[in-house]
Design an enzyme around this catalytic site. Structure first.
Site, PDB file in Angstrom:
ATOM      1  N   THR A   1       0.823  -1.083  -0.328  1.00 46.83           N
ATOM      2  CA  THR A   1       0.009   0.109   0.030  1.00 46.83           C
ATOM      3  C   THR A   1       0.879   1.216  -0.082  1.00 46.83           C
ATOM      4  O   THR A   1       0.322   2.316  -0.561  1.00 46.83           O
ATOM      5  CB  THR A   1      -0.888   0.017   1.235  1.00 46.83           C
ATOM      6  OG1 THR A   1      -0.178  -0.175   2.242  1.00 46.83           O
ATOM      7  CG2 THR A   1      -2.061  -1.121   1.124  1.00 46.83           C
ATOM      8  N   CYS A   2       1.873   1.117   0.594  1.00 50.05           N
ATOM      9  CA  CYS A   2       2.860   2.512   0.639  1.00 50.05           C
ATOM     10  C   CYS A   2       3.400   2.735  -0.658  1.00 50.05           C
ATOM     11  O   CYS A   2       3.747   3.950  -0.961  1.00 50.05           O
ATOM     12  CB  CYS A   2       4.165   2.146   1.705  1.00 50.05           C
ATOM     13  SG  CYS A   2       3.551   1.649   3.207  1.00 50.05           S
ATOM     14  N   ALA A   3       3.430   1.959  -1.676  1.00 50.03           N
ATOM     15  CA  ALA A   3       3.701   2.115  -3.004  1.00 50.03           C
ATOM     16  C   ALA A   3       2.683   1.981  -4.086  1.00 50.03           C
ATOM     17  O   ALA A   3       2.982   2.301  -5.370  1.00 50.03           O
ATOM     18  CB  ALA A   3       4.893   1.354  -3.534  1.00 50.03           C
TER      19      ALA A   3
END
Length: 523
Positions: free
Chosen positions: A489-491
Protein backbone atom coordinates in the site's frame (compact mmCIF):
# COMPACT_ATOMS: atom_id res chain seq x y z
CA UNK A 1 -26.05 36.09 -6.07
CA UNK A 2 -24.94 32.77 -7.55
CA UNK A 3 -24.36 31.16 -4.15
CA UNK A 4 -27.70 32.32 -2.72
CA UNK A 5 -29.90 31.72 -5.77
CA UNK A 6 -31.82 28.94 -4.03
CA UNK A 7 -32.39 31.11 -0.94
CA UNK A 8 -33.57 34.07 -3.02
CA UNK A 9 -35.89 32.02 -5.19
CA UNK A 10 -37.35 30.23 -2.16
CA UNK A 11 -37.96 33.58 -0.45
CA UNK A 12 -39.71 34.89 -3.56
CA UNK A 13 -41.97 31.80 -3.79
CA UNK A 14 -42.97 32.14 -0.15
CA UNK A 15 -43.73 35.83 -0.67
CA UNK A 16 -45.82 34.94 -3.75
CA UNK A 17 -47.77 32.41 -1.68
CA UNK A 18 -48.33 35.00 1.04
CA UNK A 19 -49.78 37.43 -1.50
CA UNK A 20 -51.98 34.74 -3.03
CA UNK A 21 -50.19 34.72 -6.40
CA UNK A 22 -49.68 30.98 -5.96
CA UNK A 23 -51.95 28.70 -3.91
CA UNK A 24 -50.30 25.28 -4.07
CA UNK A 25 -47.64 24.50 -1.46
CA UNK A 26 -45.97 22.21 -4.00
CA UNK A 27 -45.10 25.32 -5.99
CA UNK A 28 -42.71 26.36 -3.21
CA UNK A 29 -40.17 23.85 -4.55
CA UNK A 30 -37.18 25.46 -6.26
CA UNK A 31 -34.60 23.90 -8.58
CA UNK A 32 -32.09 26.40 -9.91
CA UNK A 33 -28.82 25.35 -11.58
CA UNK A 34 -25.86 27.33 -10.32
CA UNK A 35 -23.38 29.05 -12.60
CA UNK A 36 -20.13 27.00 -12.69
CA UNK A 37 -17.49 28.32 -10.30
CA UNK A 38 -14.87 28.67 -13.03
CA UNK A 39 -17.02 31.28 -14.79
CA UNK A 40 -15.96 33.77 -12.11
CA UNK A 41 -12.21 33.08 -12.30
CA UNK A 42 -9.93 35.81 -13.64
CA UNK A 43 -7.08 34.17 -15.53
CA UNK A 44 -4.97 37.34 -15.34
CA UNK A 45 -5.35 37.71 -11.58
CA UNK A 46 -4.69 34.01 -11.10
CA UNK A 47 -1.47 34.17 -13.11
CA UNK A 48 -0.38 37.30 -11.24
CA UNK A 49 -0.93 35.49 -7.92
CA UNK A 50 1.01 32.46 -9.21
CA UNK A 51 3.90 34.76 -10.11
CA UNK A 52 3.94 36.23 -6.63
CA UNK A 53 3.98 32.77 -5.03
CA UNK A 54 6.85 31.68 -7.30
CA UNK A 55 8.99 34.54 -6.01
CA UNK A 56 10.96 33.03 -3.10
CA UNK A 57 12.03 36.46 -1.88
CA UNK A 58 8.46 37.74 -1.65
CA UNK A 59 7.33 34.55 0.06
CA UNK A 60 10.14 34.39 2.62
CA UNK A 61 10.38 38.09 3.45
CA UNK A 62 7.28 39.91 4.64
CA UNK A 63 4.76 37.62 2.98
CA UNK A 64 2.52 38.32 0.00
CA UNK A 65 1.63 41.81 -1.28
CA UNK A 66 -1.39 43.38 0.38
CA UNK A 67 -3.53 43.18 -2.77
CA UNK A 68 -3.24 39.38 -2.75
CA UNK A 69 -4.50 39.10 0.82
CA UNK A 70 -7.24 41.67 0.34
CA UNK A 71 -8.66 40.07 -2.80
CA UNK A 72 -8.33 36.58 -1.40
CA UNK A 73 -10.27 37.64 1.69
CA UNK A 74 -13.08 39.46 -0.11
CA UNK A 75 -13.27 37.76 -3.53
CA UNK A 76 -11.51 34.37 -3.49
CA UNK A 77 -13.68 33.19 -6.39
CA UNK A 78 -11.59 35.40 -8.72
CA UNK A 79 -8.71 32.93 -8.45
CA UNK A 80 -8.45 29.38 -9.79
CA UNK A 81 -8.76 26.45 -7.40
CA UNK A 82 -5.14 25.29 -7.71
CA UNK A 83 -3.82 28.80 -7.07
CA UNK A 84 -6.00 29.08 -3.96
CA UNK A 85 -4.71 25.69 -2.75
CA UNK A 86 -1.16 27.00 -2.97
CA UNK A 87 -2.12 30.26 -1.28
CA UNK A 88 -3.87 28.32 1.49
CA UNK A 89 -0.81 26.19 2.21
CA UNK A 90 1.40 29.26 2.18
CA UNK A 91 -0.88 31.20 4.53
CA UNK A 92 -1.66 28.31 6.89
CA UNK A 93 1.65 26.45 6.98
CA UNK A 94 4.23 28.81 5.50
CA UNK A 95 5.05 26.28 2.78
CA UNK A 96 3.92 25.65 -0.79
CA UNK A 97 4.20 21.88 -0.45
CA UNK A 98 1.12 20.24 -1.93
CA UNK A 99 1.78 16.54 -1.31
CA UNK A 100 3.80 16.14 1.88
CA UNK A 101 3.55 12.34 1.81
CA UNK A 102 5.96 11.31 -0.94
CA UNK A 103 7.15 7.77 -0.08
CA UNK A 104 10.62 6.36 -0.32
CA UNK A 105 11.89 2.89 0.51
CA UNK A 106 14.62 2.42 3.05
CA UNK A 107 17.00 -0.51 3.18
CA UNK A 108 14.95 -2.46 5.69
CA UNK A 109 12.06 -2.82 3.26
CA UNK A 110 9.62 -0.64 5.20
CA UNK A 111 8.40 2.66 3.85
CA UNK A 112 9.18 6.09 5.15
CA UNK A 113 8.36 9.57 3.94
CA UNK A 114 10.95 12.00 2.70
CA UNK A 115 10.68 15.75 2.60
CA UNK A 116 9.26 16.94 -0.69
CA UNK A 117 11.20 20.17 -0.43
CA UNK A 118 13.24 22.19 2.04
CA UNK A 119 10.09 23.63 3.60
CA UNK A 120 8.41 20.30 4.35
CA UNK A 121 7.50 19.31 7.86
CA UNK A 122 9.46 16.72 9.88
CA UNK A 123 8.05 13.22 10.30
CA UNK A 124 6.80 11.59 13.50
CA UNK A 125 5.82 7.93 13.91
CA UNK A 126 2.98 6.98 16.23
CA UNK A 127 2.00 3.51 17.43
CA UNK A 128 -1.75 2.84 17.42
CA UNK A 129 -3.99 -0.03 18.48
CA UNK A 130 -6.64 -1.34 16.08
CA UNK A 131 -8.96 -2.29 18.91
CA UNK A 132 -9.15 1.28 20.22
CA UNK A 133 -8.81 3.55 17.20
CA UNK A 134 -10.44 6.64 18.71
CA UNK A 135 -8.44 6.32 21.93
CA UNK A 136 -5.28 6.13 19.82
CA UNK A 137 -6.41 9.16 17.82
CA UNK A 138 -7.04 11.08 21.05
CA UNK A 139 -3.55 10.26 22.35
CA UNK A 140 -2.02 11.18 19.01
CA UNK A 141 -3.75 14.57 18.89
CA UNK A 142 -3.03 15.33 22.55
CA UNK A 143 0.66 14.88 21.82
CA UNK A 144 1.00 16.31 18.30
CA UNK A 145 -2.01 18.49 17.32
CA UNK A 146 -0.14 21.69 18.19
CA UNK A 147 3.13 20.60 16.56
CA UNK A 148 3.99 21.02 12.89
CA UNK A 149 4.96 17.42 12.18
CA UNK A 150 3.74 14.94 9.56
CA UNK A 151 2.25 12.00 11.44
CA UNK A 152 2.94 8.45 10.26
CA UNK A 153 1.15 5.43 11.73
CA UNK A 154 2.24 1.95 12.60
CA UNK A 155 0.01 -0.66 14.27
CA UNK A 156 0.84 -2.70 17.31
CA UNK A 157 2.06 -6.21 16.40
CA UNK A 158 2.15 -5.38 12.67
CA UNK A 159 5.23 -4.78 10.54
CA UNK A 160 3.77 -2.30 8.03
CA UNK A 161 4.43 1.39 8.38
CA UNK A 162 4.31 4.47 6.19
CA UNK A 163 1.71 5.91 3.84
CA UNK A 164 -0.63 2.91 3.49
CA UNK A 165 -1.15 2.23 7.21
CA UNK A 166 -1.45 5.99 7.83
CA UNK A 167 -4.17 6.44 5.22
CA UNK A 168 -5.98 3.39 6.58
CA UNK A 169 -5.80 4.85 10.09
CA UNK A 170 -7.50 8.06 8.96
CA UNK A 171 -10.15 5.95 7.19
CA UNK A 172 -10.79 3.90 10.35
CA UNK A 173 -11.02 7.07 12.45
CA UNK A 174 -13.50 8.49 9.92
CA UNK A 175 -15.71 5.42 10.28
CA UNK A 176 -15.54 5.52 14.09
CA UNK A 177 -16.86 9.09 14.03
CA UNK A 178 -19.94 7.83 12.17
CA UNK A 179 -20.95 5.42 14.92
CA UNK A 180 -24.65 5.94 15.62
CA UNK A 181 -24.20 5.43 19.36
CA UNK A 182 -22.02 8.52 19.78
CA UNK A 183 -24.83 11.07 19.59
CA UNK A 184 -22.90 13.40 17.30
CA UNK A 185 -25.05 13.44 14.17
CA UNK A 186 -28.64 13.74 13.03
CA UNK A 187 -30.07 10.49 11.71
CA UNK A 188 -32.48 10.07 8.82
CA UNK A 189 -35.76 9.66 10.67
CA UNK A 190 -37.71 9.62 7.41
CA UNK A 191 -36.16 6.49 5.85
CA UNK A 192 -38.00 3.23 6.26
CA UNK A 193 -36.52 0.66 8.60
CA UNK A 194 -35.67 -1.59 5.64
CA UNK A 195 -33.83 1.25 3.89
CA UNK A 196 -31.91 2.05 7.07
CA UNK A 197 -30.97 -1.59 7.49
CA UNK A 198 -29.76 -1.76 3.90
CA UNK A 199 -27.65 1.39 4.24
CA UNK A 200 -26.24 0.76 7.69
CA UNK A 201 -25.86 -3.01 7.48
CA UNK A 202 -24.47 -4.41 10.71
CA UNK A 203 -21.92 -1.63 11.14
CA UNK A 204 -24.06 0.63 13.33
CA UNK A 205 -23.16 3.76 11.36
CA UNK A 206 -25.34 6.86 11.18
CA UNK A 207 -27.79 6.75 8.30
CA UNK A 208 -27.91 10.16 6.65
CA UNK A 209 -28.55 10.23 2.93
CA UNK A 210 -27.72 13.93 2.66
CA UNK A 211 -24.53 14.05 4.71
CA UNK A 212 -23.59 14.40 8.37
CA UNK A 213 -24.95 17.36 10.32
CA UNK A 214 -24.75 17.85 14.11
CA UNK A 215 -27.58 16.40 16.15
CA UNK A 216 -29.43 19.05 18.17
CA UNK A 217 -28.89 18.95 21.93
CA UNK A 218 -30.98 21.12 24.23
CA UNK A 219 -29.12 24.04 25.83
CA UNK A 220 -30.59 22.85 29.13
CA UNK A 221 -29.26 19.29 29.12
CA UNK A 222 -30.70 17.38 32.05
CA UNK A 223 -28.55 15.46 34.51
CA UNK A 224 -29.16 12.10 32.84
CA UNK A 225 -27.83 13.37 29.51
CA UNK A 226 -25.07 15.64 30.82
CA UNK A 227 -22.41 12.92 30.84
CA UNK A 228 -23.25 11.80 27.31
CA UNK A 229 -23.26 15.38 26.01
CA UNK A 230 -19.84 16.08 27.55
CA UNK A 231 -18.56 13.06 25.61
CA UNK A 232 -20.13 14.46 22.44
CA UNK A 233 -18.30 17.76 22.96
CA UNK A 234 -14.98 15.94 23.44
CA UNK A 235 -15.58 13.97 20.25
CA UNK A 236 -16.20 17.18 18.29
CA UNK A 237 -12.94 18.62 19.63
CA UNK A 238 -11.15 15.47 18.48
CA UNK A 239 -12.92 15.60 15.12
CA UNK A 240 -11.72 19.16 14.60
CA UNK A 241 -8.16 18.11 15.40
CA UNK A 242 -8.29 15.14 13.03
CA UNK A 243 -9.79 17.14 10.16
CA UNK A 244 -7.18 19.89 10.53
CA UNK A 245 -4.31 17.41 10.81
CA UNK A 246 -5.55 15.54 7.73
CA UNK A 247 -5.57 18.80 5.78
CA UNK A 248 -2.13 19.74 7.07
CA UNK A 249 -0.59 16.35 6.22
CA UNK A 250 -2.47 15.85 2.95
CA UNK A 251 -4.45 12.80 4.15
CA UNK A 252 -7.83 11.76 2.73
CA UNK A 253 -10.76 11.24 5.11
CA UNK A 254 -13.89 9.17 4.48
CA UNK A 255 -16.35 11.52 6.17
CA UNK A 256 -19.55 12.40 4.25
CA UNK A 257 -20.24 15.81 5.79
CA UNK A 258 -23.32 17.67 4.59
CA UNK A 259 -22.99 20.87 2.61
CA UNK A 260 -24.48 22.77 5.56
CA UNK A 261 -21.80 21.47 7.93
CA UNK A 262 -19.09 22.56 5.50
CA UNK A 263 -20.70 26.01 5.57
CA UNK A 264 -20.37 26.07 9.36
CA UNK A 265 -16.69 25.03 9.08
CA UNK A 266 -16.17 27.95 6.69
CA UNK A 267 -17.71 30.37 9.17
CA UNK A 268 -20.93 30.98 7.20
CA UNK A 269 -24.29 31.50 8.86
CA UNK A 270 -27.15 29.13 8.14
CA UNK A 271 -30.79 30.08 7.64
CA UNK A 272 -34.13 28.31 7.27
CA UNK A 273 -33.45 27.56 3.59
CA UNK A 274 -30.39 25.46 4.47
CA UNK A 275 -32.36 22.82 6.39
CA UNK A 276 -33.50 21.15 3.17
CA UNK A 277 -29.89 20.41 2.23
CA UNK A 278 -29.48 17.89 5.10
CA UNK A 279 -33.10 17.07 6.07
CA UNK A 280 -35.41 17.62 3.06
CA UNK A 281 -38.58 16.48 4.84
CA UNK A 282 -38.13 18.79 7.83
CA UNK A 283 -36.88 21.63 5.63
CA UNK A 284 -39.88 21.45 3.33
CA UNK A 285 -42.35 21.27 6.22
CA UNK A 286 -40.76 24.27 7.97
CA UNK A 287 -40.86 26.34 4.76
CA UNK A 288 -44.50 25.42 4.16
CA UNK A 289 -45.39 26.41 7.73
CA UNK A 290 -43.50 29.66 7.20
CA UNK A 291 -45.45 30.30 4.00
CA UNK A 292 -48.74 29.78 5.84
CA UNK A 293 -47.67 32.15 8.63
CA UNK A 294 -46.62 34.79 6.09
CA UNK A 295 -49.93 34.49 4.20
CA UNK A 296 -51.91 34.89 7.41
CA UNK A 297 -49.86 37.96 8.34
CA UNK A 298 -50.30 39.47 4.88
CA UNK A 299 -54.06 38.98 4.82
CA UNK A 300 -54.44 40.16 8.40
CA UNK A 301 -52.73 43.41 7.47
CA UNK A 302 -54.80 43.78 4.29
CA UNK A 303 -58.20 42.53 5.42
CA UNK A 304 -58.16 42.55 9.19
CA UNK A 305 -57.77 39.78 11.71
CA UNK A 306 -61.23 38.33 11.03
CA UNK A 307 -59.68 36.28 8.21
CA UNK A 308 -57.56 34.18 10.52
CA UNK A 309 -60.17 31.44 10.89
CA UNK A 310 -59.58 30.42 7.26
CA UNK A 311 -56.09 29.22 7.91
CA UNK A 312 -56.71 26.45 10.37
CA UNK A 313 -57.16 24.07 7.41
CA UNK A 314 -54.60 25.70 5.15
CA UNK A 315 -51.84 23.10 5.52
CA UNK A 316 -52.61 20.54 2.80
CA UNK A 317 -56.31 20.44 3.75
CA UNK A 318 -55.54 19.71 7.38
CA UNK A 319 -56.07 22.00 10.35
CA UNK A 320 -52.83 22.88 12.12
CA UNK A 321 -54.38 21.71 15.38
CA UNK A 322 -55.09 18.29 13.83
CA UNK A 323 -51.43 17.71 12.96
CA UNK A 324 -50.85 16.87 16.66
CA UNK A 325 -47.50 18.64 16.80
CA UNK A 326 -46.02 19.41 20.19
CA UNK A 327 -43.25 21.82 21.13
CA UNK A 328 -40.36 19.40 20.72
CA UNK A 329 -37.83 19.05 17.91
CA UNK A 330 -39.12 16.54 15.31
CA UNK A 331 -37.24 13.28 15.75
CA UNK A 332 -35.84 14.36 19.14
CA UNK A 333 -38.67 14.26 21.68
CA UNK A 334 -36.30 14.96 24.59
CA UNK A 335 -35.52 18.40 23.13
CA UNK A 336 -38.35 20.55 24.53
CA UNK A 337 -38.56 23.89 22.72
CA UNK A 338 -40.53 25.80 25.33
CA UNK A 339 -42.83 25.24 28.24
CA UNK A 340 -45.73 26.98 29.87
CA UNK A 341 -49.44 27.52 29.35
CA UNK A 342 -50.57 27.46 25.74
CA UNK A 343 -47.49 25.68 24.42
CA UNK A 344 -48.47 22.06 24.84
CA UNK A 345 -49.59 21.67 21.22
CA UNK A 346 -49.02 23.67 18.04
CA UNK A 347 -51.94 25.64 16.66
CA UNK A 348 -52.40 28.51 14.21
CA UNK A 349 -51.83 31.17 16.86
CA UNK A 350 -48.43 29.84 17.95
CA UNK A 351 -47.27 28.32 14.62
CA UNK A 352 -44.93 31.24 13.90
CA UNK A 353 -43.13 30.82 17.21
CA UNK A 354 -42.95 27.05 16.66
CA UNK A 355 -41.23 27.56 13.29
CA UNK A 356 -38.80 30.06 14.81
CA UNK A 357 -37.91 27.71 17.66
CA UNK A 358 -37.42 24.73 15.31
CA UNK A 359 -35.06 26.74 13.10
CA UNK A 360 -33.13 28.00 16.12
CA UNK A 361 -32.79 24.53 17.65
CA UNK A 362 -31.73 22.97 14.34
CA UNK A 363 -29.28 25.61 13.12
CA UNK A 364 -28.15 27.55 16.20
CA UNK A 365 -28.93 26.88 19.85
CA UNK A 366 -29.02 23.10 19.49
CA UNK A 367 -25.67 22.79 17.67
CA UNK A 368 -23.62 25.88 18.56
CA UNK A 369 -21.63 24.19 21.35
CA UNK A 370 -20.74 21.26 19.11
CA UNK A 371 -19.62 23.57 16.30
CA UNK A 372 -17.52 25.66 18.68
CA UNK A 373 -15.93 22.48 20.06
CA UNK A 374 -15.04 21.39 16.51
CA UNK A 375 -13.49 24.78 15.77
CA UNK A 376 -11.54 24.82 19.03
CA UNK A 377 -10.00 21.46 18.18
CA UNK A 378 -9.29 22.55 14.62
CA UNK A 379 -7.59 25.77 15.75
CA UNK A 380 -5.10 23.78 17.80
CA UNK A 381 -3.57 22.62 14.50
CA UNK A 382 -3.90 25.80 12.40
CA UNK A 383 -6.38 28.72 12.26
CA UNK A 384 -9.64 27.59 10.69
CA UNK A 385 -10.10 31.01 9.08
CA UNK A 386 -7.59 30.01 6.38
CA UNK A 387 -10.21 27.66 4.89
CA UNK A 388 -12.46 30.56 3.92
CA UNK A 389 -10.79 30.87 0.50
CA UNK A 390 -12.69 27.70 -0.54
CA UNK A 391 -16.32 26.86 -1.30
CA UNK A 392 -18.10 24.00 0.44
CA UNK A 393 -17.60 21.74 -2.59
CA UNK A 394 -13.90 22.57 -2.81
CA UNK A 395 -13.35 21.94 0.89
CA UNK A 396 -15.02 18.55 0.54
CA UNK A 397 -12.69 17.75 -2.36
CA UNK A 398 -9.62 18.80 -0.37
CA UNK A 399 -10.63 16.79 2.67
CA UNK A 400 -12.26 13.72 1.12
CA UNK A 401 -10.69 13.48 -2.31
CA UNK A 402 -12.48 12.61 -5.51
CA UNK A 403 -15.86 10.98 -5.87
CA UNK A 404 -16.40 7.61 -7.57
CA UNK A 405 -15.53 8.67 -11.15
CA UNK A 406 -12.09 7.12 -11.62
CA UNK A 407 -12.95 3.80 -13.22
CA UNK A 408 -13.32 5.05 -16.80
CA UNK A 409 -11.27 3.16 -19.39
CA UNK A 410 -9.17 6.14 -20.48
CA UNK A 411 -8.58 7.22 -16.89
CA UNK A 412 -7.28 3.77 -15.98
CA UNK A 413 -5.01 3.45 -18.99
CA UNK A 414 -3.58 6.96 -18.64
CA UNK A 415 -2.69 6.77 -14.97
CA UNK A 416 -1.81 3.13 -14.20
CA UNK A 417 1.67 1.73 -14.66
CA UNK A 418 2.13 -1.88 -15.81
CA UNK A 419 5.46 -3.50 -15.03
CA UNK A 420 7.45 -6.66 -14.23
CA UNK A 421 5.83 -9.02 -16.70
CA UNK A 422 2.69 -7.07 -17.59
CA UNK A 423 1.93 -4.59 -20.37
CA UNK A 424 -1.27 -2.78 -21.28
CA UNK A 425 -2.09 -5.57 -23.76
CA UNK A 426 -1.48 -8.50 -21.39
CA UNK A 427 -4.66 -10.67 -21.10
CA UNK A 428 -4.68 -10.49 -17.26
CA UNK A 429 -4.48 -6.68 -17.44
CA UNK A 430 -7.33 -6.50 -19.95
CA UNK A 431 -9.40 -8.70 -17.65
CA UNK A 432 -8.53 -6.60 -14.58
CA UNK A 433 -9.54 -3.31 -16.21
CA UNK A 434 -12.86 -4.82 -17.30
CA UNK A 435 -13.48 -6.14 -13.78
CA UNK A 436 -12.78 -2.73 -12.21
CA UNK A 437 -15.25 -1.08 -14.58
CA UNK A 438 -17.88 -3.71 -13.68
CA UNK A 439 -17.44 -3.13 -9.93
CA UNK A 440 -20.16 -1.34 -8.03
CA UNK A 441 -19.52 1.72 -5.87
CA UNK A 442 -18.70 -0.19 -2.68
CA UNK A 443 -16.51 -2.69 -4.52
CA UNK A 444 -14.46 0.13 -6.04
CA UNK A 445 -14.03 1.68 -2.61
CA UNK A 446 -12.88 -1.68 -1.24
CA UNK A 447 -10.44 -2.10 -4.13
CA UNK A 448 -8.96 1.35 -3.53
CA UNK A 449 -8.60 0.74 0.19
CA UNK A 450 -6.96 -2.65 -0.46
CA UNK A 451 -4.38 -1.13 -2.83
CA UNK A 452 -3.80 2.35 -1.36
CA UNK A 453 -5.04 2.21 2.25
CA UNK A 454 -7.91 4.67 1.62
CA UNK A 455 -11.29 4.12 -0.09
CA UNK A 456 -11.05 7.49 -1.86
CA UNK A 457 -8.54 8.98 -4.25
CA UNK A 458 -6.79 12.27 -3.41
CA UNK A 459 -7.89 15.53 -5.07
CA UNK A 460 -7.11 15.16 -8.75
CA UNK A 461 -8.00 11.46 -8.86
CA UNK A 462 -5.73 8.76 -10.22
CA UNK A 463 -3.51 11.40 -11.84
CA UNK A 464 -2.62 12.74 -8.38
CA UNK A 465 -1.94 9.37 -6.78
CA UNK A 466 1.68 9.34 -5.63
CA UNK A 467 3.33 6.93 -6.19
CA UNK A 468 1.49 5.97 -9.37
CA UNK A 469 -0.79 2.93 -9.17
CA UNK A 470 1.39 0.06 -10.41
CA UNK A 471 0.30 -3.46 -11.37
CA UNK A 472 2.91 -6.21 -11.70
CA UNK A 473 2.90 -9.94 -12.36
CA UNK A 474 3.00 -11.98 -9.16
CA UNK A 475 5.32 -14.94 -9.15
CA UNK A 476 3.30 -17.92 -7.97
CA UNK A 477 4.70 -20.94 -6.18
CA UNK A 478 2.70 -23.61 -8.03
CA UNK A 479 -0.59 -22.76 -9.70
CA UNK A 480 -1.61 -19.15 -10.39
CA UNK A 481 -5.34 -19.78 -9.85
CA UNK A 482 -4.66 -20.89 -6.29
CA UNK A 483 -2.94 -17.64 -5.24
CA UNK A 484 -4.44 -14.36 -4.07
CA UNK A 485 -3.43 -10.84 -5.15
CA UNK A 486 -1.22 -8.96 -2.69
CA UNK A 487 -0.28 -5.32 -2.28
CA UNK A 488 2.29 -2.85 -1.02
CA UNK A 489 0.00 0.00 0.00
CA UNK A 490 2.86 2.40 0.67
CA UNK A 491 3.81 2.18 -3.01
CA UNK A 492 0.25 1.71 -4.40
CA UNK A 493 1.60 -1.56 -5.79
CA UNK A 494 -0.70 -4.46 -6.77
CA UNK A 495 0.88 -7.89 -7.34
CA UNK A 496 -1.57 -9.80 -9.55
CA UNK A 497 -1.24 -13.50 -10.44
CA UNK A 498 -1.75 -14.38 -14.15
CA UNK A 499 -5.12 -16.07 -13.64
CA UNK A 500 -6.35 -18.40 -16.36
CA UNK A 501 -9.73 -16.67 -16.71
CA UNK A 502 -11.53 -13.42 -15.97
CA UNK A 503 -14.02 -15.25 -13.76
CA UNK A 504 -11.27 -16.74 -11.58
CA UNK A 505 -9.54 -13.33 -11.32
CA UNK A 506 -12.76 -11.61 -10.23
CA UNK A 507 -13.43 -14.31 -7.63
CA UNK A 508 -9.94 -14.03 -6.13
CA UNK A 509 -9.88 -10.25 -6.31
CA UNK A 510 -13.23 -9.88 -4.56
CA UNK A 511 -12.09 -12.27 -1.85
CA UNK A 512 -8.86 -10.31 -1.37
CA UNK A 513 -10.45 -6.87 -1.17
CA UNK A 514 -13.16 -8.16 1.17
CA UNK A 515 -11.16 -10.35 3.52
CA UNK A 516 -7.68 -8.89 3.08
CA UNK A 517 -8.31 -5.66 5.00
CA UNK A 518 -7.39 -4.83 8.55
CA UNK A 519 -3.71 -5.68 8.94
CA UNK A 520 -0.30 -4.93 7.47
CA UNK A 521 2.06 -7.89 7.34
CA UNK A 522 4.80 -8.99 4.99
CA UNK A 523 3.33 -10.78 1.96
Amino acid sequence: MNRFTFHLMSHERIYAFAEGRIDDLDNLKVAVPAVPQNEFVSSKLTEKLEQQMRDPLAVSIGGMPSWCNQLMTSCPFLFGFEARCKYFRLAAFGSLQVQPHLPSHNNSGSTSERRSNAGSLPRKKFLVCRDSILDSATQMMDLHARHKVVLEVEYKEEVGTGLGPTLEFYTLVSHEFQNSGMGMWREDHNSSSSTKSLLAGDSGVVVSLFGLFPRPWSPTVNASNETQFSKVIKKFVLLGQVVAKALQDGRVLDLPFSKAFYKLILGQELCVYDIQSFDPELGRAVLEFKAIVDRKRFLDSACGENTSSKFDSCFRNTRIDDLCLDFTVPGYPDYVLTSGDGYEMVNMSNLEEYVSLIVDATLSAGISRQVEAFKSGFNQVFPIKHLQVFTEEELERLLCGERDSWAQSNELLDHIKFDHGYTVSSPPIINLLEIIQEFGHEQRRAFLQFVTGAPRLPPGGLASLNPKLTIVRKLCSKWADADLPSVMTCANYLKLPPYTSKERMKEKLLYAITEGQGSFHLS
